[in-house]
Design a protein around this motif. Sequence first.
Motif, PDB file in Angstrom:
ATOM      1  N   THR A   1       0.841  -1.201   0.000  1.00 20.04           N
ATOM      2  CA  THR A   1       0.000   0.000   0.000  1.00 20.04           C
ATOM      3  C   THR A   1       0.868   1.240   0.000  1.00 20.04           C
ATOM      4  OG1 THR A   1      -0.105   0.046   2.401  1.00 20.04           O
ATOM      5  CG2 THR A   1      -1.818  -1.237   1.260  1.00 20.04           C
ATOM      6  N   PRO A   2       0.310   2.374  -0.519  1.00 17.45           N
ATOM      7  CA  PRO A   2       1.115   3.607  -0.616  1.00 17.45           C
ATOM      8  C   PRO A   2       1.664   4.078   0.739  1.00 17.45           C
ATOM      9  CG  PRO A   2      -0.854   3.788  -1.944  1.00 17.45           C
ATOM     10  CD  PRO A   2      -1.006   2.515  -1.188  1.00 17.45           C
TER      11      PRO A   2
ATOM     12  N   ILE B   1      -4.353   2.550   7.970  1.00 16.56           N
ATOM     13  CA  ILE B   1      -4.288   1.246   7.304  1.00 16.56           C
ATOM     14  C   ILE B   1      -5.485   0.384   7.669  1.00 16.56           C
ATOM     15  CG2 ILE B   1      -2.989  -0.921   7.198  1.00 16.56           C
ATOM     16  CD1 ILE B   1      -0.444   0.724   7.479  1.00 16.56           C
ATOM     17  N   LEU B   2      -5.865   0.377   8.933  1.00 17.82           N
ATOM     18  CA  LEU B   2      -6.894  -0.552   9.399  1.00 17.82           C
ATOM     19  C   LEU B   2      -8.286   0.060   9.419  1.00 17.82           C
ATOM     20  CD1 LEU B   2      -4.916  -2.172  12.381  1.00 17.82           C
ATOM     21  CD2 LEU B   2      -5.187  -3.065  10.055  1.00 17.82           C
ATOM     22  N   LEU B   3      -8.389   1.345   9.740  1.00 16.78           N
ATOM     23  CA  LEU B   3      -9.715   1.946   9.925  1.00 16.78           C
ATOM     24  C   LEU B   3     -10.121   2.891   8.786  1.00 16.78           C
ATOM     25  CD1 LEU B   3      -9.517   2.680  13.766  1.00 16.78           C
ATOM     26  CD2 LEU B   3     -10.474   0.676  12.601  1.00 16.78           C
ATOM     27  N   ARG B   4      -9.161   3.519   8.126  1.00 12.37           N
ATOM     28  CA  ARG B   4      -9.483   4.439   7.023  1.00 12.37           C
ATOM     29  C   ARG B   4      -8.721   4.050   5.765  1.00 12.37           C
ATOM     30  NH1 ARG B   4     -11.739   9.197   8.967  1.00 12.37           N
ATOM     31  NH2 ARG B   4     -12.151   9.570   6.734  1.00 12.37           N
ATOM     32  N   PRO B   5      -8.977   2.884   5.255  1.00 14.08           N
ATOM     33  CA  PRO B   5      -8.229   2.430   4.089  1.00 14.08           C
ATOM     34  C   PRO B   5      -8.446   3.308   2.856  1.00 14.08           C
ATOM     35  CG  PRO B   5     -10.093   0.978   4.524  1.00 14.08           C
ATOM     36  CD  PRO B   5     -10.007   1.911   5.674  1.00 14.08           C
ATOM     37  N   GLU B   6      -9.567   4.077   2.822  1.00 14.32           N
ATOM     38  CA  GLU B   6      -9.820   4.934   1.665  1.00 14.32           C
ATOM     39  C   GLU B   6      -8.800   6.048   1.529  1.00 14.32           C
ATOM     40  OE1 GLU B   6     -12.131   6.599   5.157  1.00 14.32           O
ATOM     41  OE2 GLU B   6     -11.716   4.624   4.287  1.00 14.32           O
ATOM     42  N   LYS B   7      -8.113   6.375   2.667  1.00 17.10           N
ATOM     43  CA  LYS B   7      -7.087   7.404   2.602  1.00 17.10           C
ATOM     44  C   LYS B   7      -5.720   6.842   2.249  1.00 17.10           C
ATOM     45  CE  LYS B   7      -9.200  10.683   5.815  1.00 17.10           C
ATOM     46  NZ  LYS B   7      -8.972  11.511   7.015  1.00 17.10           N
TER      47      LYS B   7
END
Length: 707
Positions: A471-472, A692-698
């Motif tokens: 992931t980025p 990473i775990l709670l706001r993957p959209e960011k």
Amino acid sequence: MRSYRWLLTMIFTVEEINRDPALLPNLTLGYLAADSCLAEGSTLSAALAMVTGQEEAVTGEQCTRAPSVDRTRFPNFLRTIPSDAFQAKAIVHLLSLMGWSWVGVVSGDDAYGISGVQLLLKELEGSDVCIDYLEVIPKSHTLSKIRRIIERIQSSKARVVVTFAISPDMEVLLREVVKQNVTDRQWIATEAWSTSSHYSSWSGISLAGTLGFALRQVDIQGLGFYLTQLSPGGQQMQPLTQTVWEEMFGCKFVVESQINPLSGPQCTGLEKMESQEVYFDVIYNVYKAVYAIANAIQDMLNCEPKQSVNFTTPVGELLHFDENGDVSASYDIVNWHVGPEGKVSLKMVFPPPVSVKLMEISPSALQLPVSVCSESCPPGTRKAVQKGKPVCCYDCIPCATGEISNATDSTECNKCPERFWSSTDQTVCVPMQVEFLSFRDNMGIVLSVLSVAGATLSGTTLAAFFHHRDTPLVRANNSELSFLLLLSLKLCFLCALAFIGQPAPWSCMLRHTLFGISFVVCLACVLSKTVVVLVAFRATLPGSNVMRYFGPLQQRAGILLCTLVQVVVCVLWLVLAPPVPTESAGGELGARVVLLCAVGSVAGFSLVLGYIGLLASICFIMAFLARKLPDNFNEAKLIAFSMLIFCAVWIAFVPAYVSSPGKYTVAVEVFAILASSYGLLLCIFAPKCYIILLRPEKNIKKNMMAK
């Protein structure tokens, strides 16, 4: 009365010897009696007159002073009464056994009193008995001086009064004692007056309980009957007996020339002596003296002039004189009991004879007064002599911590052996409570849980980062350094466990080296990430090609170099002066032994901490410089904040470490390790884990690069 009985005993013994066919068979002993008047001159004059055949009348002497026996003047003086030296020994022995350590002494102003006191003082040297006062009864018997002596007796804390005086002197003193009703004193009587029946009618309660040394009493066959079968008309009664008879029965004989009527009852001559109590103490010594003279004459007749007198008396006692002219000493100990009518009777306290060398006395058999200058010091204290006072006067000083006394009246406290400490009452040494930061302690359990939780959290974060490594967000934050940082943080959490438990040589070396190396690896990773962030943004400037010097290979080399420096320091530390287990006193008053790890080399310990502090400072400075770089997710801000917490924790650690006692010193160090580790883990990785775990959209590249 006593002297008169002695005279009758001499007569009885002479007659017994004359009837004995085996002793002096061809000789008849005679006697000549004269009144000594307690005067040396008249006594010596009468004695010389007897041995020279001049039966002179003894006149012109006043009975004002007692005879003095000086061995220099009378080298051939022998006696069947024991020497006062033996009596002095017996008195001191009695005082010691009874626990009377603080006594007063009263003596007569004559040879008997003066020499007796000198012998007593000599025997008291080195004993546990002390003298509070020494009073002398004057021969003038002045009432004011007698009263002053009694005032001194009453004002003293010493309840036991030892006397060395003849009966006439003691009578004057004791009559005043009875008059003033002095009842709280324990009198110790010598043989001079201990068995005198003269006190029985008037002494009363004041002298009840008096303990006296009496010469050994022996039952001489026929003597008791002889002393009680006399009558005023008997041959032995003339011309000395009328006054004795009158004193004995409290009556008066009628004299033909007497004009005035009698002031009391008239003597009839029919009074019975059976009612008179007689103590056969000195009587037996008179008996032995007459037999000694008879046996000496027998030896002379047998042409044995140089033979020492050595014979067995009719009662079976072997008698001989030592080089000082003394016989072996043995005493009866009598106690004065007051009967219902107020008269004194003598009771044997201990079975005869009481030897001077071995006196078996049971103080529990008597109701004893207490006569001490200071009360006994209980266990747990020691005696300290009061300044300017005898050794019997002391203060009870509690034993110092770590010292005990387990006996009454101890003169010193004993130090407890190693690994032992004194009990609260300072009477016994008890094993010290061994103290260290244990896995069973509440504090040890809490720190262990925090350590395992931190290591688990670090492992979980590492797993999450590894799972999202493509992931980025993970790639933008240098995933390789993040993995190494999380691994080193896990080691930092786990190294705290090495500080818990009983110190051992291996654990002492492991805890400090593991702590030092793991934290350096952690800080080297943080420093590398900070440098990369700072250089990356500087590399965006036109013409800048600096990133080629900070690639993955250079980053690994930098981390390895930083770690090697700490490894070298630790190796030198372990080789030259390694940390070792040690003990120190801890707890209240040092009642516990604390097991710790001594650093061994302060310089080595300081270099390890100093190097960690240097890396942390550099990280903080560089992160602070990169905090305003234009990145939507600037990791430098997180590193700066984590380093601020790290430095604050370790700055606070120094004074807390120095001031913490015992095992809390180790707890402070463990707490500092855990707090700084949690600070790094949460400040750097908590925001990333949130995304990473709670706001993957960011977690997209566009969001990472936004301004």
